[in-house]
Scaffold this motif. Structure first.
Motif, PDB file in Angstrom:
ATOM      1  N   MET A   1       0.811  -1.204   0.000  1.00  0.00           N
ATOM      2  CA  MET A   1       0.000   0.000   0.000  1.00  0.00           C
ATOM      3  C   MET A   1       0.849   1.260   0.000  1.00  0.00           C
ATOM      4  N   GLY A   2       2.120   1.160   0.228  1.00  0.00           N
ATOM      5  CA  GLY A   2       2.951   2.353   0.222  1.00  0.00           C
ATOM      6  C   GLY A   2       2.907   3.146   1.511  1.00  0.00           C
ATOM      7  N   MET A   3       2.497   2.538   2.597  1.00  0.00           N
ATOM      8  CA  MET A   3       2.369   3.246   3.872  1.00  0.00           C
ATOM      9  C   MET A   3       3.721   3.639   4.446  1.00  0.00           C
ATOM     10  N   ALA A   4       4.764   2.847   4.162  1.00  0.00           N
ATOM     11  CA  ALA A   4       6.095   3.186   4.681  1.00  0.00           C
ATOM     12  C   ALA A   4       6.547   4.523   4.113  1.00  0.00           C
ATOM     13  N   ALA A   5       6.306   4.735   2.826  1.00  0.00           N
ATOM     14  CA  ALA A   5       6.687   6.010   2.204  1.00  0.00           C
ATOM     15  C   ALA A   5       5.868   7.156   2.792  1.00  0.00           C
ATOM     16  N   PHE A   6       4.591   6.903   3.016  1.00  0.00           N
ATOM     17  CA  PHE A   6       3.739   7.924   3.610  1.00  0.00           C
ATOM     18  C   PHE A   6       4.205   8.276   5.022  1.00  0.00           C
ATOM     19  N   ALA A   7       4.548   7.269   5.806  1.00  0.00           N
ATOM     20  CA  ALA A   7       5.020   7.496   7.174  1.00  0.00           C
ATOM     21  C   ALA A   7       6.323   8.271   7.173  1.00  0.00           C
ATOM     22  N   ALA A   8       7.222   7.936   6.251  1.00  0.00           N
ATOM     23  CA  ALA A   8       8.504   8.656   6.163  1.00  0.00           C
ATOM     24  C   ALA A   8       8.275  10.119   5.801  1.00  0.00           C
ATOM     25  N   ARG A   9       7.356  10.366   4.874  1.00  0.00           N
ATOM     26  CA  ARG A   9       7.053  11.745   4.486  1.00  0.00           C
ATOM     27  C   ARG A   9       6.461  12.514   5.659  1.00  0.00           C
ATOM     28  N   ALA A  10       5.559  11.882   6.393  1.00  0.00           N
ATOM     29  CA  ALA A  10       4.946  12.533   7.555  1.00  0.00           C
ATOM     30  C   ALA A  10       6.000  12.868   8.601  1.00  0.00           C
ATOM     31  N   ARG A  11       6.956  11.943   8.838  1.00  0.00           N
ATOM     32  CA  ARG A  11       8.037  12.220   9.802  1.00  0.00           C
ATOM     33  C   ARG A  11       8.876  13.404   9.352  1.00  0.00           C
ATOM     34  N   ARG A  12       9.211  13.457   8.047  1.00  0.00           N
ATOM     35  CA  ARG A  12      10.012  14.590   7.524  1.00  0.00           C
ATOM     36  C   ARG A  12       9.268  15.907   7.701  1.00  0.00           C
ATOM     37  N   GLU A  13       7.972  15.907   7.407  1.00  0.00           N
ATOM     38  CA  GLU A  13       7.200  17.137   7.534  1.00  0.00           C
ATOM     39  C   GLU A  13       7.064  17.569   8.985  1.00  0.00           C
ATOM     40  N   LEU A  14       6.879  16.619   9.883  1.00  0.00           N
ATOM     41  CA  LEU A  14       6.834  16.953  11.309  1.00  0.00           C
ATOM     42  C   LEU A  14       8.169  17.522  11.768  1.00  0.00           C
ATOM     43  N   ARG A  15       9.255  16.888  11.358  1.00  0.00           N
ATOM     44  CA  ARG A  15      10.593  17.361  11.732  1.00  0.00           C
ATOM     45  C   ARG A  15      10.824  18.777  11.215  1.00  0.00           C
ATOM     46  N   ALA A  16      10.346  19.068   9.997  1.00  0.00           N
ATOM     47  CA  ALA A  16      10.518  20.398   9.408  1.00  0.00           C
ATOM     48  C   ALA A  16       9.795  21.473  10.209  1.00  0.00           C
ATOM     49  N   THR A  17       8.699  21.098  10.873  1.00  0.00           N
ATOM     50  CA  THR A  17       7.958  22.067  11.684  1.00  0.00           C
ATOM     51  C   THR A  17       8.474  22.139  13.117  1.00  0.00           C
ATOM     52  N   GLY A  18       9.395  21.247  13.448  1.00  0.00           N
ATOM     53  CA  GLY A  18       9.923  21.228  14.812  1.00  0.00           C
ATOM     54  C   GLY A  18       9.111  20.353  15.743  1.00  0.00           C
ATOM     55  N   GLU A  19       8.110  19.689  15.228  1.00  0.00           N
ATOM     56  CA  GLU A  19       7.261  18.811  16.037  1.00  0.00           C
ATOM     57  C   GLU A  19       7.701  17.368  15.859  1.00  0.00           C
ATOM     58  N   SER A  20       7.168  16.518  16.693  1.00  0.00           N
ATOM     59  CA  SER A  20       7.411  15.086  16.537  1.00  0.00           C
ATOM     60  C   SER A  20       6.155  14.339  16.959  1.00  0.00           C
ATOM     61  N   ALA A  21       6.009  13.143  16.461  1.00  0.00           N
ATOM     62  CA  ALA A  21       4.849  12.332  16.819  1.00  0.00           C
ATOM     63  C   ALA A  21       5.014  11.842  18.251  1.00  0.00           C
ATOM     64  N   ARG A  22       3.897  11.790  18.973  1.00  0.00           N
ATOM     65  CA  ARG A  22       3.925  11.264  20.325  1.00  0.00           C
ATOM     66  C   ARG A  22       4.262   9.792  20.297  1.00  0.00           C
ATOM     67  N   LYS A  23       5.145   9.374  21.167  1.00  0.00           N
ATOM     68  CA  LYS A  23       5.454   7.952  21.291  1.00  0.00           C
ATOM     69  C   LYS A  23       4.273   7.266  21.956  1.00  0.00           C
ATOM     70  N   ARG A  24       3.867   6.165  21.399  1.00  0.00           N
ATOM     71  CA  ARG A  24       2.757   5.404  21.969  1.00  0.00           C
ATOM     72  C   ARG A  24       3.297   4.461  23.024  1.00  0.00           C
ATOM     73  N   ALA A  25       2.649   4.467  24.147  1.00  0.00           N
ATOM     74  CA  ALA A  25       3.013   3.576  25.243  1.00  0.00           C
ATOM     75  C   ALA A  25       1.726   3.117  25.908  1.00  0.00           C
ATOM     76  N   VAL A  26       1.834   2.150  26.749  1.00  0.00           N
ATOM     77  CA  VAL A  26       0.658   1.638  27.440  1.00  0.00           C
ATOM     78  C   VAL A  26       0.011   2.752  28.253  1.00  0.00           C
ATOM     79  N   THR A  27       0.800   3.603  28.897  1.00  0.00           N
ATOM     80  CA  THR A  27       0.234   4.670  29.728  1.00  0.00           C
ATOM     81  C   THR A  27      -0.454   5.741  28.901  1.00  0.00           C
ATOM     82  N   SER A  28      -0.046   5.923  27.638  1.00  0.00           N
ATOM     83  CA  SER A  28      -0.666   6.976  26.841  1.00  0.00           C
ATOM     84  C   SER A  28      -2.113   6.652  26.490  1.00  0.00           C
ATOM     85  N   THR A  29      -2.508   5.382  26.574  1.00  0.00           N
ATOM     86  CA  THR A  29      -3.894   5.037  26.298  1.00  0.00           C
ATOM     87  C   THR A  29      -4.781   5.251  27.515  1.00  0.00           C
ATOM     88  N   VAL A  30      -4.193   5.447  28.685  1.00  0.00           N
ATOM     89  CA  VAL A  30      -4.962   5.644  29.905  1.00  0.00           C
ATOM     90  C   VAL A  30      -5.127   7.124  30.210  1.00  0.00           C
TER      91      VAL A  30
END
Length: 96
Positions: free
Chosen positions: A1-30
């Protein structure tokens, strides 16, 4: 499906804005997300969904969505319980 390329692009765009994706952990769902917490604070004060929506510039349906997720995370089963279930956080005093 090409999701790896999409994820890489999203990471680059987030990095360009100075943001980053939240790390998912068991506690983040609570714990509520920042948006869920912002939506829950006025509910704790007793505001209705339309009242919260006006305050936060959200539709009542969006407020209902966020509160539903918060209530599920906290085990709240009725609208009258959030005041006790949603304890004041450290950033609550700074926002007032």
């Amino acid at each position: 499906m090409g999701m790896a390329a999409f994820a890489a692009r999203a990471r680059r765009e987030l990095r360009a804005t100075g943001e980053s994706a939240r790390k998912r952990a068991v506690t983040s769902t609570v714990e509520p997300t920042p948006q869920e917490a912002r939506t829950a604070r006025p509910a704790r004060e007793g505001l209705s969904n339309p009242g919260i929506g006006v305050r936060l510039f959200l539709s009542p349906r969006t407020v209902q969505y966020h509160l539903g997720k918060v209530f599920a995370k906290l085990g709240v089963t009725s609208r009258g319980r959030p005041r006790g279930a949603l304890s004041a956080g450290p950033d609550d005093t700074a926002a007032r």
